[in-house]
Scaffold this active site. Structure first.
Site, PDB file in Angstrom:
ATOM      1  N   ARG A  70       0.853  -1.182   0.000  1.00  0.00           N
ATOM      2  CA  ARG A  70       0.000   0.000   0.000  1.00  0.00           C
ATOM      3  C   ARG A  70       0.897   1.243   0.000  1.00  0.00           C
ATOM      4  NH1 ARG A  70      -2.653   3.097   4.886  1.00  0.00           N
ATOM      5  NH2 ARG A  70      -3.538   4.774   3.640  1.00  0.00           N
ATOM      6  N   HIS A 114      -2.824  11.048   0.586  1.00  0.00           N
ATOM      7  CA  HIS A 114      -2.257  10.876   1.929  1.00  0.00           C
ATOM      8  C   HIS A 114      -1.668  12.217   2.361  1.00  0.00           C
ATOM      9  CE1 HIS A 114      -0.615   7.637   4.831  1.00  0.00           C
ATOM     10  NE2 HIS A 114      -0.458   8.820   5.406  1.00  0.00           N
ATOM     11  N   GLU A 159      -7.015   8.550   6.322  1.00  0.00           N
ATOM     12  CA  GLU A 159      -7.278   9.198   7.601  1.00  0.00           C
ATOM     13  C   GLU A 159      -7.805  10.625   7.465  1.00  0.00           C
ATOM     14  OE1 GLU A 159      -4.179   6.663  10.386  1.00  0.00           O
ATOM     15  OE2 GLU A 159      -3.730   8.766   9.989  1.00  0.00           O
ATOM     16  N   ASN A 277      -7.215   1.951  10.147  1.00  0.00           N
ATOM     17  CA  ASN A 277      -5.909   2.274  10.711  1.00  0.00           C
ATOM     18  C   ASN A 277      -6.070   2.390  12.214  1.00  0.00           C
ATOM     19  OD1 ASN A 277      -5.244   2.526   8.023  1.00  0.00           O
ATOM     20  ND2 ASN A 277      -4.649   4.667   8.130  1.00  0.00           N
ATOM     21  N   TYR A 279      -3.890   2.671  16.041  1.00  0.00           N
ATOM     22  CA  TYR A 279      -2.658   2.816  16.811  1.00  0.00           C
ATOM     23  C   TYR A 279      -2.897   2.697  18.313  1.00  0.00           C
ATOM     24  CZ  TYR A 279      -0.339   4.005  12.484  1.00  0.00           C
ATOM     25  OH  TYR A 279       0.171   3.931  11.204  1.00  0.00           O
ATOM     26  N   GLU A 340      -3.276   0.129   8.332  1.00  0.00           N
ATOM     27  CA  GLU A 340      -2.087   0.599   9.052  1.00  0.00           C
ATOM     28  C   GLU A 340      -2.119   0.050  10.468  1.00  0.00           C
ATOM     29  OE1 GLU A 340      -1.089   4.759   9.255  1.00  0.00           O
ATOM     30  OE2 GLU A 340      -1.650   5.099   7.162  1.00  0.00           O
TER      31      GLU A 340
END
Length: 425
Positions: A70, A114, A159, A277, A279, A340
């Site tokens: 990606r 992005h 995002e 994504n 985290y 991600e």
């Protein structure tokens, strides 16, 4: 259906070649050159020099044995000022990259945006302007015309919540605006751009089309913080998901005049997948001062180890998040790809990253065992890179990059991920 193992990168973070091949300036070129914006005073002018060294990087991917890569297209490399015909030299770079990937048996997964908006469009209002959504759809068509015969999956935006919030609401990222809730039109215009791009891609026979959203489980600190947590949850998780899946916007104070007839139908065009994504979770309490401009206050998540970024390591948060998506959206939820997942740690011998990835992949497996349809996992990131406002001070890569010499050195985590992929086949 086979599970997809991959890695992810972003154009401005790795490419370099900022003034080569007809590329125009992006908002990150301008922002990173403003004194005080980047922690170490660096820019992405050279970054990992992927623009010149991509064959070596593709070899590193082949060594991992990944199924898919990606990466993002730099919009100002295709349209230097955000409008007009495609820049042939820019197209040629991605044409060669895609062919190099396919020659190694790696599927290209293309992210169209992005965060590197052409500065010329920002000068006309950026994502605060409705017109940018239509410029984005035009750009998507140019890329699809060039690469559509070889790309298996398209991701429209990366995002959009983070880009809206850090770029337009609080100013830590480009373009550096500090509008707080005045940034909400950016949400709508990004989502409108997404929907228009989906239609453009479909018209050109594109395969799978999706979007990559950043998600975070929201944890209230105490019993009296549920309302604040709900407000933040609506902003971070629901604002960029409800409209995609046909629910319209949650109540956040978006000016109704921003949303025109037909917009929500455009945004809710069917998706082939949802990019997730993840985290860390977010801990939230009610504002500590009565005159707070926000209905919530974000506080550190306590009781967990942290990465070199200071982010809490909570693998089960990913399982919680995936379970929430399934429970909340039910049959409307398309298959999920974790687009991600990664962490910042220093050192070439990086056992902390191995532990992190093992835990998060375990969380994906637990979610799948409970019935969540997850079809891929992409590690962030292949390479250490320019980490936005943190410059080169945070290292997320499976491969260490010496920024002075551009020497690449696979880390312990690279070998671990390679072996995991082999064992899963």
């Amino acid at each position: 259906m086979a599970f997809t193992w991959g890695v992810s990168t972003a154009a401005y973070q790795i490419e370099g070649g900022a003034a080569e091949g007809g590329r125009g300036p992006s908002i990150w070129d301008v922002f990173s050159h403003e004194p005080g914006r980047i922690a170490d005073g660096s820019t992405g002018d050279v970054a990992c020099d992927h623009f010149h060294r991509y064959p070596e990087d593709v070899d590193l991917m082949a060594g991992l044995g990944i199924d898919a890569y990606r990466f993002s297209i730099a919009w100002p490399r295709i349209q230097p000022d955000g409008t007009g015909p495609a820049n042939a030299a820019g197209v040629d770079f991605y044409d060669r990259l895609v062919d190099a990937l396919l020659a190694k048996g790696i599927d290209p997964v293309v992210t169209l945006f992005h965060w590197d908006l052409p500065q010329a469009l920002e000068d006309k209002g950026g994502w605060l302007s409705r017109d940018t959504a239509f410029r984005f759809a035009d750009y998507a068509g140019l890329v699809a015309d060039a690469l559509g015969d070889r790309v298996r999956m398209w991701i429209t935006l990366n995002e959009p919540f983070i880009h809206m919030t850090l770029g337009y609401a609080t100013g830590e990222h480009a373009p550096g605006q500090t509008l707080l809730f005045g940034a909400l039109p950016v949400a709508h215009h990004q989502l409108l751009g997404h929907g228009l791009a989906v239609a453009t891609l479909r018209a050109r026979g594109a395969g799978a089309v999706t979007i990559a959203n950043n998600y975070s489980p929201v944890w209230p600190v105490g019993d009296g913080d549920a309302e604040a947590a709900a407000a933040y949850h609506a902003l971070h998780n629901r604002l960029f998901t409800d409209p995609l899946l046909g629910r319209g916007y949650p109540e956040l104070g978006l000016d109704p005049s921003v949303v025109r007839d037909g917009d929500l139908d455009t945004i809710a065009a069917p998706l082939d997948a949802l990019g997730v994504n993840y985290y860390n979770p977010t801990s939230v309490r009610a504002p500590s001062t009565p005159d707070s401009p926000l209905p919530f206050e974000i506080v550190p998540v306590e009781g967990y180890p942290t990465t070199a970024f200071g982010w809490p390591v909570v693998p089960d948060g990913l399982r919680q998040l995936l379970a929430w998506l399934k429970d909340e959206y039910g049959e409307a939820l398309p298959p999920i790809h974790v687009t991600e997942s990664g962490c910042a740690y220093d050192g070439i011998d990086d056992p902390e990253r191995v532990t992190y990835l093992d835990g998060h992949i375990g969380a994906v497996r637990a979610a799948m065992a409970s019935g969540v349809d997850v079809r891929g996992y992409f590690v962030w990131s292949l390479l250490d890179n320019f980490e936005w406002a943190e410059g080169y001070t945070k290292r997320f890569g499976l491969v260490h990059v010496d920024y002075e010499t551009q020497v690449r050195t696979p880390k312990t985590s690279y070998a671990w991920y390679r072996d995991l992929i082999r064992a899963s086949r």
